[in-house]
Motif scaffolding. Structure first.
Motif, PDB file in Angstrom:
ATOM      1  N   PHE A 389       0.832  -1.208   0.000  1.00  0.00           N
ATOM      2  CA  PHE A 389       0.000   0.000   0.000  1.00  0.00           C
ATOM      3  C   PHE A 389       0.868   1.260   0.000  1.00  0.00           C
ATOM      4  CE2 PHE A 389      -2.358   3.384   2.131  1.00  0.00           C
ATOM      5  CZ  PHE A 389      -3.547   3.383   1.416  1.00  0.00           C
ATOM      6  N   ASN A 393       1.162   4.146  -2.870  1.00  0.00           N
ATOM      7  CA  ASN A 393       0.818   5.514  -2.498  1.00  0.00           C
ATOM      8  C   ASN A 393       1.936   6.481  -2.860  1.00  0.00           C
ATOM      9  OD1 ASN A 393      -0.825   7.518  -1.149  1.00  0.00           O
ATOM     10  ND2 ASN A 393       0.567   7.373   0.592  1.00  0.00           N
ATOM     11  N   LEU A 414      -3.219   0.656  -5.340  1.00  0.00           N
ATOM     12  CA  LEU A 414      -3.502   1.198  -4.010  1.00  0.00           C
ATOM     13  C   LEU A 414      -4.774   0.589  -3.444  1.00  0.00           C
ATOM     14  CD1 LEU A 414      -2.390   3.573  -2.115  1.00  0.00           C
ATOM     15  CD2 LEU A 414      -4.354   4.843  -2.952  1.00  0.00           C
TER      16      LEU A 414
END
Length: 534
Positions: A389, A393, A414
């Motif tokens: 994640f 990001n 994401l």
């Protein structure tokens, strides 16, 4: 060279310098460096050509519930069949049941390539593979001989059924019941959040399900069953109430299932359902680390490629320059790549250690390896998920507004990665596991094994990466002192549990700096080899 193939080469290089891998190779002479490189290259080619083209299309098409059955995105059934027929589904399963009997290390090296290709489809493969392992270990001979070869071949599939509407991580409160009817067990209740709880990719689905078999409180009254969705060609009291409309993983149907007097096959002793199921869960936690690594690898490559090609800034009287030349972008790319490669090193370290724990003869060394693996599992599971994640990001930030659009795959990465720190045990559950089980209950054996192995490795790396090993040594010393303080807090458990998440992060930081030294030493070795060749 494609980005998939480049990832395969990096993985082969990192596996080669993972301590313990040479020991695995000594016991498995068929896994020489050339063979390993070839297998990884083939995995990359399959992931790129078969799985990769499905990823975006499946995300946009999603799954449909029609006439009580789930239809998966176009191409999923064919790709799942091809994945199984190519032998990828049974890589580390015995040859006698249709597998390739390769080390878990090699499976874990290949898995991030497949996850990178299409993580949604691999959700089905991960559950079936873990179920095959569970049934081979714990089911009666008749059940194992019927189901495991079918799972490995991809003809049948499996799920893991734990969560209920009012009992997610609090497994002891589940209400699904199993009752004896003659020589059979009949199961009634609801299960939610079941990945691929129904689909059209296999002719039969077996649900590895926890149900209450007695009135004993908590997990003591819970047993494990295999509940087929059909028996003798007829539905076995299993119906799909709905598929969830969720943030990501749109190609993977997350189902709410209802069981009405469904016949189940007991797996293991009655009342030992949760400990028995951990045979499956532990593999799936390693798989979560591989999922996060697959997404991180793809996101890092996307950010680097975009930054190299995107031209902006520089002196106004000259053509714009590649944004990869801007210091702040270079910083971001370095952070992205570092997080990705450190996770890769950690995944391989755990997988190699799990191999050695299985093949070494019983004794102190094997127990030490088992303790080390137990310590590593919550770290690789949780921070594999968080790295996937976090890297996605950060990669969006490199692309700026472009990264926020569906023109680029980062927004999907994401969304797909967000759930990984939730399923197979949330971050909080992993923190509690590390503190209360791995540190307190086990008397710090896993910690001791971790520190011993890390320091031994750093001593071997000191001439290749002196600065990194020195930093890592200081961090390990600090973490050992912190662990002593956390051990002493057993008398004030509420205060300790409040700090459990911070302790989990400190443990990952200790692992991170250790793996940083290994990766740095690996780069030094590669540079020396290149200079000698030149």
């Amino acid at each position: 060279m494609s980005l998939f193939q480049r990832q395969a080469e990096w993985t082969a290089d990192l596996l080669r310098i993972t301590p313990g891998w040479q020991r695995v190779q000594a016991l498995r002479p068929d896994c020489d460096d050339v063979t390993v490189a070839t297998i990884l290259s083939q995995a990359a080619a399959f992931a790129e050509s078969v799985l990769g083209p499905l990823n975006t299309k499946a995300d946009r098409q999603g799954c449909v519930l029609a006439e009580g059955r789930v239809r998966t995105p176009d191409g999923f059934a064919e790709a799942f069949k091809a994945y199984a027929e190519a032998g990828w589904l049974g890589m580390d399963r015995p040859e006698a049941i249709g597998g390739q009997a390769l080390p878990l290390s090699l499976q874990a090296a290949c898995a991030p390539l497949f996850e990178r290709g299409c993580v949604a489809l691999m959700m089905a493969a991960g559950a079936s593979r873990a179920a095959a392992h569970l049934l081979l270990e714990a089911a009666d001979e008749t059940t194992a001989s019927e189901w495991v070869p079918k799972l490995v071949s991809g003809e049948w599939a499996a799920t893991i059924c734990i969560s209920e509407p009012d009992a997610g991580s609090d497994v002891g409160r589940l209400r699904t019941k199993a009752r004896p009817v003659g020589e059979e067990w009949h199961i009634t209740g609801s299960k939610c959040w079941i990945s691929f709880g129904d689909h059209d990719m296999a002719s039969r689905i077996g649900h590895c399900l926890l149900a209450r078999t007695s009135d004993e409180p908590g997990v003591k009254g819970i047993s494990l069953f295999l509940v087929p969705d059909t028996i003798d060609g007829r539905r076995n009291g299993v119906c799909v109430e709905r598929i969830e409309d969720k943030m990501g993983l749109h190609g993977s149907p997350t189902c709410v299932l209802r069981f009405e007097e469904a016949r189940g096959i007991p797996i293991g002793p009655e009342g030992r359902g949760l400990p028995q199921l951990f045979t499956m869960i532990e593999l799936m936690r390693l798989s979560t680390g591989c999922q996060g690594l697959g997404i991180a690898s793809a996101a890092a490559d996307c950010a680097e490629s975009y930054a190299a090609e995107r031209r902006q800034g520089g002196p106004a009287h000259k053509p714009p320059v590649s944004i990869a030349s801007h210091p702040d972008v270079r910083r971001q790319l370095l952070e992205i790549r570092t997080r990705t490669e450190i996770l890769r090193a950690a995944v391989l370290e755990l997988a190699v250690s799990m191999d050695l724990a299985r093949i070494e003869p019983e004794g102190e060394q094997q127990r030490d390896l088992a303790d080390f693996c137990g310590w590593m599992l919550p770290l690789v599971k949780n921070f594999g998920a968080e790295t996937g994640f976090d890297v996605a990001n950060r990669a969006i930030q490199v692309l700026g507004g472009a990264g926020y659009t569906k023109e680029w795959p980062l927004e999907q990465y994401l969304r797909d990665a967000r759930v990984m720190s939730i399923y197979e045990g949330t971050t909080g559950m992993q923190a509690l596991d590390l503190l209360t089980r791995r540190l307190w209950r086990d008397g710090g054996r896993g910690l001791d094994s971790f520190l011993k192995r890390a320091r031994q490795d750093l001593a071997d790396l000191v001439t290749l990466a002196p600065q990194d090993t020195e930093t890592a040594g200081r961090v390990l010393d600090d973490f050992e002192r912190l662990s002593g303080q956390m051990m002493a807090m057993q008398t004030t458990p509420d205060q300790a549990l409040y700090l459990a998440d911070a302790y989990l992060s400190a443990a990952w930081n200790a692992l991170f700096v250790w793996m940083t030294a290994r990766v740095a030493a690996g780069r030094y070795r590669a540079d020396v080899i290149e200079e000698v060749a030149a």
